[in-house]
Scaffold this active site. Sequence first.
Site, PDB file in Angstrom:
ATOM      1  N   ASP A 198       0.865  -1.329   0.108  1.00 18.43           N
ATOM      2  CA  ASP A 198      -0.197   0.097  -0.107  1.00 18.43           C
ATOM      3  C   ASP A 198       1.442   1.263  -0.189  1.00 18.43           C
ATOM      4  OD1 ASP A 198      -2.897   1.423   0.570  1.00 18.43           O
ATOM      5  OD2 ASP A 198      -1.952   1.641   2.451  1.00 18.43           O
ATOM      6  N   ASP A 200       0.130   4.774   1.132  1.00 17.73           N
ATOM      7  CA  ASP A 200      -0.092   5.619   2.823  1.00 17.73           C
ATOM      8  C   ASP A 200      -0.373   5.006   3.319  1.00 17.73           C
ATOM      9  OD1 ASP A 200      -0.892   8.405   0.573  1.00 17.73           O
ATOM     10  OD2 ASP A 200      -2.945   6.986   0.008  1.00 17.73           O
ATOM     11  N   LYS A 321     -10.635  -1.143  -2.810  1.00 16.45           N
ATOM     12  CA  LYS A 321     -10.516  -1.505  -1.206  1.00 16.45           C
ATOM     13  C   LYS A 321     -11.821  -1.952  -0.662  1.00 16.45           C
ATOM     14  CE  LYS A 321      -5.422  -0.700  -1.656  1.00 16.45           C
ATOM     15  NZ  LYS A 321      -4.029  -0.191  -0.940  1.00 16.45           N
ATOM     16  N   ASP A 346      -1.380  -0.558   6.391  1.00 16.06           N
ATOM     17  CA  ASP A 346      -1.850  -0.057   7.309  1.00 16.06           C
ATOM     18  C   ASP A 346      -3.179   0.355   7.686  1.00 16.06           C
ATOM     19  OD1 ASP A 346      -1.931   1.820   5.531  1.00 16.06           O
ATOM     20  OD2 ASP A 346      -2.366   3.898   6.847  1.00 16.06           O
TER      21      ASP A 346
END
Length: 400
Positions: A198, A200, A321, A346
């Site tokens: 991922d 960010d 997602k 995260d």
Amino acid sequence: MPEPIAVAVAVAGVAGSGKTTLGRALATALRLPLVDLDAVTTSLLDALGTEVFGGHWLTSPHAPTIREGRYAALRAVAADAIATAGGVVLVAPFTAELAGGEAWQLLQDAVAPASLRMVHLEGAAELFAARRAARGEARDDHRPDVPPAAPAIPVTRIDAELSTDQQLHRLLIELGVRREVDPEAELFTRTFDAVLFDLDGTLVDSTASVVRSWRRWSEHYGVSAEALHENHGQPARTLISRLLPPDLHAEGLARITEFETTDAVDLPPVRGAREFFDSIPESRRAIVTSGTTPLATARLRAAGFTPPEVFVTADEVTHGKPHPEPFLAAAERLGVDPDRCLVVEDAAAGVAAARAAGCHVIALTGTLAADDLHADLVLDGLDGIAVDVTPEGLRLRPAP
């Protein structure tokens, strides 16, 4: 809980920056006494009344002398805390101390022999003004509206847009209080063909930028912060479709794109991310993000990353997602089976997407708490692990 450490941490910031809240959380985490300038001095000064000072003590003709007395009291209590507890967390604006010179030296002398770390909460003026207005404290009416000067001493910068937990996570890492890596974790026994990242909060510490941009967007449209938090980690178009009526979808998407792209400057990498990312061969890594291609590229470059050959963005998938499609698309483009892929995430939506795709998952704290991340391994930074490239594939191991 960690043992108390011999350190004095001074938490500084303007009124409304959240320094008291962060100071309390830090003192609790470090098991150190808290000394707050307001708690030590404000009740006494308020009780004396404005007649004694010829006006409110913050703006009276005697304000410079009062300031000297307040900080002298703070230093005296801090010295007692160091002598008895070995460490202390201090909370105050520390305006003069941030400028260096005699005030900074006096503070260092007061907490000796403990080392002094200055934390500076920074953020947008409109954020602090809104917080002061919301709390409605009388003393805020007497504060001069003067922009703070840039610190002239070494500081640990903490973005005030972040939640207290997010701020505390970053600060504890800076102080060397880390989450332990379980050397017996099952992931260390496996071999992988690729790692899917991922972006960010995983490679780029853009959390504050994201929060700031969506805060401005939500204020414009009157959307609650809770509604945004509940949908974290999903594509912007998905959030907007849930939060705005259909006739505002296009406008809302254009506005958040502008806010986020404009804010994507000077973003730091997540701790250890660049080294870990670079240690994986180009043919065995991909980035899978809920951001659009222009925004994701801007954030990568702002943190010093070069976009990889396999770069799956929200523009390239039908379902974002927590649907597995983004990770399945990345595995297909790399020519590997999803169950031989390791995902680094995260956000809960990203972890769910990776699980649904059949991948194994490492989750990083910093955006969410560890208890909210149901992954195979939870870390506080990618500097906690290393990867070996073997003929059989990629093998993880705890970093030295």
